[in-house]
Design a protein around this motif. Sequence first.
Motif, PDB file in Angstrom:
ATOM      1  N   GLY A 192       0.995  -0.941  -0.244  1.00  9.61           N
ATOM      2  CA  GLY A 192      -0.609  -0.328   0.152  1.00  9.61           C
ATOM      3  C   GLY A 192       1.131   0.998  -0.162  1.00  9.61           C
ATOM      4  N   TRP A 207      -0.909   4.589  -7.473  1.00  8.65           N
ATOM      5  CA  TRP A 207      -1.161   3.264  -6.042  1.00  8.65           C
ATOM      6  C   TRP A 207      -2.229   2.672  -7.021  1.00  8.65           C
ATOM      7  CZ3 TRP A 207       2.453   2.471  -3.141  1.00  8.65           C
ATOM      8  CH2 TRP A 207       2.556   2.621  -2.189  1.00  8.65           C
ATOM      9  N   GLU A 211      -1.891  -1.259  -7.407  1.00  9.30           N
ATOM     10  CA  GLU A 211      -3.156  -2.641  -6.798  1.00  9.30           C
ATOM     11  C   GLU A 211      -3.219  -3.739  -8.415  1.00  9.30           C
ATOM     12  OE1 GLU A 211      -7.253  -2.790  -4.423  1.00  9.30           O
ATOM     13  OE2 GLU A 211      -6.457  -0.700  -5.021  1.00  9.30           O
ATOM     14  N   GLN A 214      -0.907  -5.783  -9.016  1.00  8.11           N
ATOM     15  CA  GLN A 214      -1.126  -6.988  -7.960  1.00  8.11           C
ATOM     16  C   GLN A 214      -2.347  -7.854  -8.187  1.00  8.11           C
ATOM     17  OE1 GLN A 214       2.212  -6.032  -6.399  1.00  8.11           O
ATOM     18  NE2 GLN A 214       1.426  -7.372  -4.950  1.00  8.11           N
ATOM     19  N   THR A 240      -4.224  -4.855   1.358  1.00  8.54           N
ATOM     20  CA  THR A 240      -2.967  -3.486   1.549  1.00  8.54           C
ATOM     21  C   THR A 240      -2.091  -4.390   3.326  1.00  8.54           C
ATOM     22  OG1 THR A 240      -4.563  -2.043   2.607  1.00  8.54           O
ATOM     23  CG2 THR A 240      -3.656  -2.456  -0.233  1.00  8.54           C
TER      24      THR A 240
END
Length: 295
Positions: A192, A207, A211, A214, A240
């Motif tokens: 995170g 971000w 994400e 991921q 996160t």
Amino acid sequence: MSERTGPVVVGVDGSEEATKAAVWAAAVAEKFHAPLHIVHAIADTGRLLTDAAAAMLASLIAEQRKSADATLKSVEEAVRTRFGKLTVTAERSDQSASKVLTDLSGKARLVVLGSKEVSPSAALLLGSTTVAVTAHSSCPVVTWRGEITAPTDQPVVLGVEPERTGAAAFRTAFEFADRFGVPVHAVNAWPGRRTLGGIEIPALVDWGAVEAAQWQYVMGAVEPWSEKYPSVEVRYFVETAGAGAALLSHAPDAQLVVVGSRGRGLLAGALLGSTSLNMLQHGPVPVLVCHNANP
């Protein structure tokens, strides 16, 4: 795990946890159509610092030897009462439990150990049977904890980490889920919004893209195993949080947590890595560790 045809091996020491672990191991053996091998050996003690400690150890070992046969008989009876058709063998050894179980892991399908909790200090000592066997085993190892002694309808949780989660961990998690008829919950953790030099830098990082990457990683890593086990439902989670914290948040609703480890070696605690040790220390349900080197 499917490439191994040996027994499910369980270590017992006379404790209630070990007996419950043996019953759980028997349930797994039955599901995998494998024999169960029950082992009683001398507990690992770590380094002895004084003559008094050595004398106390000698007394403890003598007592363990006296009770070994009764312990094996009691555990066998507990297993046979519930699994009358299961092939069960038993072995008593005067060698250290970690050596005996590690040696047996060379031909075993799975090694199971009952455990209350592995303290941080024990994790640094080769005297901890749980840590030593988990670190050096040639096959997957389950540290049993909790109250689950038979398969349930709860999912198998799989920690999906780059480098640590090898083929053995994926295969084992999906095999268990397939045999138990339950879903796999694939959990990936990412940090995170971290800071750089104590200063948060969200403006310098996309971000949302991190994400998304991921999610792409965890789904891509699991997809080949979903294709091999089409009957196993998979749910994906991207958390996160640190890997250990993420898995612990999912563990209470699971019947088994599967984590990977990079390999085997001399320094048990360092070798297992923070995620595996965190689960061994705090996991409320059985935790299965697969080394990347496991077949």
